[in-house]
Write an enzyme that holds these catalytic residues in place. Structure first.
Site, PDB file in Angstrom:
ATOM      1  N   THR A  96       0.823  -1.216   0.000  1.00 55.75           N
ATOM      2  CA  THR A  96       0.000   0.000   0.000  1.00 55.75           C
ATOM      3  C   THR A  96       0.857   1.265   0.000  1.00 55.75           C
ATOM      4  OG1 THR A  96      -1.665  -1.218   1.241  1.00 55.75           O
ATOM      5  CG2 THR A  96      -1.874   1.160   1.248  1.00 55.75           C
ATOM      6  N   VAL A 141       5.033   7.959  12.098  1.00 56.69           N
ATOM      7  CA  VAL A 141       4.055   8.452  13.081  1.00 56.69           C
ATOM      8  C   VAL A 141       3.000   9.306  12.389  1.00 56.69           C
ATOM      9  CG1 VAL A 141       3.718   9.814  15.190  1.00 56.69           C
ATOM     10  CG2 VAL A 141       5.813   8.492  14.899  1.00 56.69           C
ATOM     11  N   GLY A 190       1.124   8.990   9.790  1.00 57.88           N
ATOM     12  CA  GLY A 190       1.044   9.020   8.324  1.00 57.88           C
ATOM     13  C   GLY A 190       1.396  10.355   7.701  1.00 57.88           C
ATOM     14  N   LYS A 245       4.234   4.300  17.990  1.00 53.30           N
ATOM     15  CA  LYS A 245       4.357   5.693  17.530  1.00 53.30           C
ATOM     16  C   LYS A 245       4.731   6.612  18.690  1.00 53.30           C
ATOM     17  CE  LYS A 245       1.124   4.676  13.813  1.00 53.30           C
ATOM     18  NZ  LYS A 245      -0.276   4.443  13.498  1.00 53.30           N
TER      19      LYS A 245
END
Ligand code: HSE
Length: 436
Positions: A15, A134, A136, A207
């Protein structure tokens, strides 16, 4: 001779790899104008090179061998997007040994093996970019590293897992069931390969480990982060929260308290009017408080091919700028030249307000027994709510506390859960509302 282009290779055509390739190809012009040289995507490796990803790849070579990228003398930057620990870590270390810069979105790897990787990159004189690890597409690491570099960071509160936020949003707004909504989030491509990483808070903790390390200039042991997910959140607690004017969000929290760090992930009740409580669906958001700037808020898509690809490519451009200017290493990988080890507080030592839901028999004297144990343990109640009435059957009783010490709350609940008038374990949700 001055370098004319930045050559990159992508390991992992899933992806995020697909989004990254698409951005590098379709936004090549704007990237070149910003950088002053083209970024050339030379090779992509994946076990599956047959599937059509819907991108016009032009001269990009597809290969099933990551080695072809790691050993290609022309490649300046290796983009690792396979995720997981193995073989991602070995690939990155090999890239460093071959004097290649690396960009990764691999939060799990950084949370657990980050220190080894940062040291290996510095030793090799190359850079490791990890903006995509972290939240996106939200440029939160750049903000903490650069935009807020003048500040002592006081706290960061983040919704950093889109899957959990999507599930909680639909449970709250549409009264939907947990399992059903999780399946939808998985179908949308947001969930981790192992969705327990999402729902048990592990992905958020990964994250948070990266954020804490970067914000406070301290190494972070992943196991020191308290982690609790959303799998035990029930519609009943969501309804009580609503009645009390709160929303339940899975928060990743890091803050500095008396020179120590609190780093924890857990469901948190927030007043429904707080900006971060209004962040719904798969969106992520982070509230960062700095001593000079005050409160700041960052919002956006925390997952998905193009948002995460956006963060990956931003690192490639940043590394490209340093390569072209001959200034690799200008910004330390960990954002601090002088790091100090800070202690992560034990969960027992934190203070918070609490939502406690007891299942207790509705008869005279029950409340005073419960409040007696709470009082004995220094826990003061700010409000109370009971819904419904049943003879000889337990009913839910909710108490909101003033600020209390977690150790005291655990001790009190151990005693309360053993009372004969109380059935089942008491539900505990921490509350952040600033009112103490
Ligand atoms: N599983 C993550 C999420 C993906 O749901 O937000 C991005 O790290």
């Amino acid at each position: 001779m001055a370098k004319k282009a930045i050559n990159v290779g992508i390991i992992g055509f899933g992806t995020v790899g697909t989004g990254t390739a698409r951005i590098l190809i379709e936004n090549a012009d704007i990237i070149q104008r910003r950088l002053g040289a083209p970024v050339v995507l030379k090779k992509i490796s994946d076990l599956d090179v047959k599937r059509d990803r819907g991108i016009a790849l032009g001269n990009v070579q597809l290969t099933t061998s990551a080695q072809e990228i790691l050993t290609d003398p022309d490649i300046d930057v290796v983009i690792e997007l396979i995720g997981g620990y193995k073989p991602a870590k070995e690939f990155i270390l090999e890239a460093f040994r071959n004097k290649k810069h690396v960009v990764t979105a691999n939060k799990a790897l950084l949370a657990v093996h980050g220190e080894e990787l940062y040291a290996a990159a510095e030793k090799a004189g190359v850079t490791l970019g990890y903006e995509a690890s972290v939240a996106g597409g939200i440029p939160i690491l750049a903000a903490v590293r650069s935009g807020l570099a003048a500040n002592n960071i006081e706290s960061i509160y983040g919704i950093v897992n889109g899957t959990c936020n999507y599930i909680l949003t639909l449970m709250t707004n549409a009264g939907r069931k947990f399992d059903e909504v999780l399946k939808e989030a998985q179908a949308m491509g947001y969930a981790e390969a192992d969705p327990t990483f999402d729902i048990e808070g592990i992905d958020s903790a990964h994250k948070l480990a990266v954020l804490t390390m970067l914000a406070y200039g301290t190494p972070v042991k992943f196991d020191d982060i308290y982690t609790e997910g959303i799998s035990k959140i029930t519609p009943l607690d969501i309804d009580f929260a609503k009645d009390l004017g709160y929303k339940i969000k899975l928060l990743a929290i890091t803050k500095k308290v008396n020179g120590e760090i609190e780093a924890r992930v857990h469901p948190t009740m927030l007043p429904e009017t707080y900006p971060i409580a209004t962040v719904d669906g798969v969106f992520n958001a982070l509230a960062v408080v700095g001593d000079a700037v005050g409160s700041t808020m960052f919002y956006g898509r925390g997952a998905g091919d193009m948002p995460t690809g956006s963060a990956v490519v931003s690192d490639v451009i940043s590394i490209g700028r340093d390569i072209l200017a001959g200034s690799v290493g200008r910004s330390p990988i960990t954002a601090f030249r002088d790091r100090k080890v800070l202690k992560i507080r034990k969960m027992d030592d934190i203070t918070s307000c609490y939502y406690l839901r007891f299942s207790a028999l509705d008869k005279p004297g029950v409340l005073s027994r419960i409040t007696g144990v709470l009082g004995k343990n220094n826990i003061s109640i700010s409000s109370m709510l009971q819904k419904g009435r049943k003879v000889d059957e337990a009913v839910p009783i909710v108490m909101m506390t003033h600020e209390a010490v977690e150790r005291d709350v655990r001790k009190a609940l151990e005693e309360i859960n053993k009372l004969d008038c109380v059935s089942g374990a008491t539900v505990v949700i921490r509350v952040e509302d600033g009112s103490k």
